[in-house]
Motif scaffolding. Structure first.
Motif, PDB file in Angstrom:
ATOM      1  N   TYR A 124       0.860  -1.082  -0.189  1.00 52.97           N
ATOM      2  CA  TYR A 124      -0.236  -0.010   0.091  1.00 52.97           C
ATOM      3  C   TYR A 124       0.865   1.341   0.128  1.00 52.97           C
ATOM      4  N   GLY A 125       2.038   1.271  -0.771  1.00 53.44           N
ATOM      5  CA  GLY A 125       2.903   2.664  -0.880  1.00 53.44           C
ATOM      6  C   GLY A 125       3.791   2.517  -0.153  1.00 53.44           C
ATOM      7  N   GLY A 126       4.156   2.032   1.072  1.00 52.57           N
ATOM      8  CA  GLY A 126       4.787   1.927   2.095  1.00 52.57           C
ATOM      9  C   GLY A 126       5.875   0.462   2.098  1.00 52.57           C
ATOM     10  N   GLY A 127       6.983   0.840   2.676  1.00 52.82           N
ATOM     11  CA  GLY A 127       7.905  -0.278   2.755  1.00 52.82           C
ATOM     12  C   GLY A 127       7.521  -1.238   3.859  1.00 52.82           C
ATOM     13  N   VAL A 128       7.923  -2.402   3.788  1.00 52.92           N
ATOM     14  CA  VAL A 128       7.728  -3.345   4.994  1.00 52.92           C
ATOM     15  C   VAL A 128       8.764  -4.183   4.852  1.00 52.92           C
ATOM     16  N   ALA A 129       9.208  -4.620   6.229  1.00 50.63           N
ATOM     17  CA  ALA A 129      10.032  -5.414   6.339  1.00 50.63           C
ATOM     18  C   ALA A 129      10.087  -6.443   7.687  1.00 50.63           C
ATOM     19  N   GLY A 130      10.441  -7.762   7.404  1.00 54.11           N
ATOM     20  CA  GLY A 130       9.984  -8.517   8.413  1.00 54.11           C
ATOM     21  C   GLY A 130      11.027  -9.641   8.855  1.00 54.11           C
ATOM     22  N   PHE A 131      11.029 -10.223  10.021  1.00 57.62           N
ATOM     23  CA  PHE A 131      11.904 -11.285  10.594  1.00 57.62           C
ATOM     24  C   PHE A 131      11.083 -12.015  11.196  1.00 57.62           C
ATOM     25  N   PHE A 166       0.964 -10.705  21.650  1.00 55.30           N
ATOM     26  CA  PHE A 166       1.035  -9.729  20.371  1.00 55.30           C
ATOM     27  C   PHE A 166       1.112  -8.225  20.882  1.00 55.30           C
ATOM     28  N   HIS A 167       1.950  -7.500  19.952  1.00 54.11           N
ATOM     29  CA  HIS A 167       2.246  -6.199  20.048  1.00 54.11           C
ATOM     30  C   HIS A 167       1.752  -5.587  18.768  1.00 54.11           C
ATOM     31  N   ASN A 168       0.596  -4.662  19.104  1.00 56.76           N
ATOM     32  CA  ASN A 168       0.233  -4.383  17.872  1.00 56.76           C
ATOM     33  C   ASN A 168       0.721  -2.746  17.617  1.00 56.76           C
ATOM     34  N   GLY A 169       1.826  -2.517  17.131  1.00 58.45           N
ATOM     35  CA  GLY A 169       2.503  -1.069  16.958  1.00 58.45           C
ATOM     36  C   GLY A 169       1.505  -0.170  16.377  1.00 58.45           C
ATOM     37  N   ASP A 178       7.624 -13.433  15.373  1.00 60.40           N
ATOM     38  CA  ASP A 178       7.745 -12.739  14.026  1.00 60.40           C
ATOM     39  C   ASP A 178       7.497 -11.109  14.378  1.00 60.40           C
ATOM     40  N   LEU A 179       8.539 -10.409  13.884  1.00 59.59           N
ATOM     41  CA  LEU A 179       8.590  -8.995  13.873  1.00 59.59           C
ATOM     42  C   LEU A 179       8.384  -8.460  12.549  1.00 59.59           C
ATOM     43  N   VAL A 180       7.619  -7.372  12.483  1.00 63.03           N
ATOM     44  CA  VAL A 180       7.280  -6.559  11.011  1.00 63.03           C
ATOM     45  C   VAL A 180       7.308  -5.151  11.196  1.00 63.03           C
ATOM     46  N   ALA A 181       7.998  -4.659  10.560  1.00 64.50           N
ATOM     47  CA  ALA A 181       8.209  -3.138  10.603  1.00 64.50           C
ATOM     48  C   ALA A 181       7.613  -2.618   9.212  1.00 64.50           C
ATOM     49  N   VAL A 182       6.629  -1.610   9.428  1.00 65.76           N
ATOM     50  CA  VAL A 182       5.908  -0.860   8.235  1.00 65.76           C
ATOM     51  C   VAL A 182       6.163   0.463   8.144  1.00 65.76           C
ATOM     52  N   GLU A 183       6.462   1.025   7.062  1.00 65.13           N
ATOM     53  CA  GLU A 183       6.597   2.380   6.852  1.00 65.13           C
ATOM     54  C   GLU A 183       5.362   3.162   6.598  1.00 65.13           C
ATOM     55  N   ASN A 184       4.958   4.121   6.973  1.00 62.44           N
ATOM     56  CA  ASN A 184       3.834   5.018   6.932  1.00 62.44           C
ATOM     57  C   ASN A 184       4.286   6.627   7.333  1.00 62.44           C
ATOM     58  N   GLU A 185       4.017   7.326   6.435  1.00 59.57           N
ATOM     59  CA  GLU A 185       4.040   8.541   6.621  1.00 59.57           C
ATOM     60  C   GLU A 185       5.440   9.003   7.148  1.00 59.57           C
ATOM     61  N   ARG A 202       7.413   7.111   8.727  1.00 58.65           N
ATOM     62  CA  ARG A 202       7.678   6.598   9.916  1.00 58.65           C
ATOM     63  C   ARG A 202       7.652   5.117   9.788  1.00 58.65           C
ATOM     64  N   TRP A 203       8.463   4.252  10.736  1.00 59.40           N
ATOM     65  CA  TRP A 203       8.311   2.904  10.536  1.00 59.40           C
ATOM     66  C   TRP A 203       7.752   2.588  12.020  1.00 59.40           C
ATOM     67  N   THR A 204       6.716   1.562  12.025  1.00 56.88           N
ATOM     68  CA  THR A 204       6.036   1.148  12.956  1.00 56.88           C
ATOM     69  C   THR A 204       6.162  -0.358  13.170  1.00 56.88           C
ATOM     70  N   LEU A 205       6.597  -0.783  14.412  1.00 61.96           N
ATOM     71  CA  LEU A 205       6.881  -2.122  14.606  1.00 61.96           C
ATOM     72  C   LEU A 205       5.698  -2.939  15.248  1.00 61.96           C
ATOM     73  N   SER A 206       5.459  -4.021  14.815  1.00 64.74           N
ATOM     74  CA  SER A 206       4.632  -4.997  15.376  1.00 64.74           C
ATOM     75  C   SER A 206       5.019  -6.428  15.584  1.00 64.74           C
ATOM     76  N   GLY A 207       4.884  -7.156  16.442  1.00 65.29           N
ATOM     77  CA  GLY A 207       5.354  -8.457  16.585  1.00 65.29           C
ATOM     78  C   GLY A 207       4.560  -9.564  17.373  1.00 65.29           C
ATOM     79  N   VAL A 208       4.787 -10.750  17.284  1.00 66.17           N
ATOM     80  CA  VAL A 208       4.168 -11.760  17.904  1.00 66.17           C
ATOM     81  C   VAL A 208       5.057 -12.937  18.341  1.00 66.17           C
ATOM     82  N   VAL A 209       4.875 -13.422  19.517  1.00 64.53           N
ATOM     83  CA  VAL A 209       5.975 -14.450  20.091  1.00 64.53           C
ATOM     84  C   VAL A 209       4.861 -15.553  20.842  1.00 64.53           C
ATOM     85  N   ASN A 210       4.990 -16.923  20.363  1.00 63.28           N
ATOM     86  CA  ASN A 210       4.071 -17.908  20.852  1.00 63.28           C
ATOM     87  C   ASN A 210       4.872 -19.252  21.200  1.00 63.28           C
TER      88      ASN A 210
END
Length: 414
Positions: A237-244, A294-297, A258-265, A267-275
């Motif tokens: 959706y027009g922004g960068g995304v990176a994940g590990f 779960f962390h919803n950035g 899983d850790l996911v960084a999403v670019e928006n405006e 800025r990069w926002t980090l969300s992640g989950v561990v189970n």
């Protein structure tokens, strides 16, 4: 949002083309694989009198017939899944009937490249629609795989929450997870000698190729001993995304993150989950348990009094069905076990760590045969007014959330 549709609309002449293709295959004497699934889903709710639906005891039903057709021509396979869905009940046509059904069956293709959904009939309390959820050509060799058309994609290792899955993830309380909704895509996969693989994916949406609504991503899965590592990079959706992501066995358990960084405006926002999940024997059966954080950035630390004040970065993802929660940190716990060879039960709890509101869910399934399953369940929200899983004000004297829901689901494959 699902908008009005013309009755008896024919999407791109799909039905005549499909009929001609099946007739050609039959004339050539080629073997065809054909399967079907019939599903019935009933939902009863007990809601606050102030609920936005205007119903405090709504009762809804849905019937779904899914036809699955597969035809292989050497290394090329034609995949077609056609679904006919009938919805009837108290919330059909109301504000609650604005997207996928309770069991997350899609009711429109507004967010996809091709519109291959058409509504046959609509009334004040019912809808009848048809759609193609799979419509693809797949090419396979021992090393390469190419898919062109509508198919499903699942990325990441979440059990309840799925921050790395950018493509129609299941909601945390979705019951029917037999088939994930498909996207219009091109996917190229390469398998390497060491067991690792590379996946290249392009997804087009909203009737256009490219632009700010498409996704292009690369995901590489590497093997390091008994560990698996995922690396993700792309544009979404027009922004960068990176994940590990990483999956590691620990004793008899499996730990995933899983850790996911999403670019928006800018800025990069980090969300992640561990189970972690684990199975162990009890008497003549086994018990499966799991725990997930779960962390919803994109979530907020405190809910505003006016939900219209939520940040657009969050509401955009809510409307696209990429996330399903408003706040930041959650924990999920669950277990599955069998009372009998044919009877199983699952129990789970999702808790908001900021306001202590919770969602409790349990279901009992009866496997009548290898092809038939009956499931009954109950979902209860616990929280006060203003809590995420309690009651939230949306307008003067109108609320969403709260209450409980019971459901019955019957599935038969043939």
């Amino acid at each position: 949002m699902t908008g009005p549709r013309r009755a008896n609309k024919q999407p791109f002449g799909t039905q005549p083309v499909l009929g001609a293709l099946i007739a050609l295959v039959a004339a050539a004497g080629l073997a065809t694989e054909f399967d079907a699934r019939i599903k019935w889903h009933s939902t009863a709710q007990w809601l606050p009198a102030s609920d936005v639906t205007g119903e405090s005891r709504p009762l809804d039903h849905g019937a779904d017939v899914r036809l699955l057709w597969r035809q292989s021509f050497s290394r090329v396979t034609v995949v077609v899944d056609h679904a006919s869905t009938y919805l009837v009940g108290d919330t059909v046509g109301s504000a609650a009937d604005s997207g996928p059904t309770f069991d997350q069956t899609p009711t429109g293709d507004e967010r996809r490249l091709l519109d291959v959904t058409w509504e046959v009939d609509r009334g004040e309390r019912h809808r009848l629609l048809h759609r193609f959820d799979r419509l693809a050509l797949k090419y396979r060799t021992p090393r390469w795989a190419v898919t062109v058309g509508r198919d499903a994609v699942s990325w990441g290792s979440g059990l309840v929450f799925h921050p790395m899955d950018l493509f129609n993830p299941f909601a945390p309380t979705t019951v029917d997870q037999d088939y994930k909704a498909g996207d219009d895509l091109i996917r190229i996969e390469r398998l390497f000698d060491d067991g690792s693989d590379l996946e290249v994916l392009a997804v087009a949406r909203h009737g256009e190729i490219g632009g700010d609504t498409a996704s292009v991503a690369f995901k590489y899965r590497a093997l390091a001993g008994d560990r698996e590592v995922d690396l993700l990079a792309g544009r979404h959706y027009g922004g960068g995304v990176a994940g590990f992501g990483v999956r590691v066995p620990v004793g008899g358990a499996l730990v995933r993150s899983d850790l996911v960084a999403v670019e928006n405006e800018d800025r990069w926002t980090l969300s992640g989950v561990v189970n972690v999940d684990y199975s162990f024997p009890v008497a003549q059966s086994s018990v499966y348990v799991f725990a997930e954080f779960f962390h919803n950035g994109f979530g907020v630390g405190r809910l505003p009094d006016d939900l219209d004040a939520l940040p657009t970065t969050l509401t955009d993802r809510l409307s696209r069905g990429e996330t399903f929660t408003l706040m930041r940190d959650y924990v999920a716990l669950g277990a599955q076990f069998r009372w009998h060879a044919l009877v199983s039960q699952s129990i789970s709890m999702i808790g908001n760590l900021a306001d202590a509101s919770k969602v409790l869910q349990t279901s009992i399934g009866y496997d009548a045969s290898d092809a038939a399953r009956l499931q009954v369940g109950w979902i209860k929200t616990l929280g006060g007014e203003g809590d995420e899983f309690g009651r939230l004000d949306v307008e003067d004297d109108l609320t969403v959330g709260g209450g409980s829901r019971a459901y019955l689901r019957l599935v038969y494959f043939f």
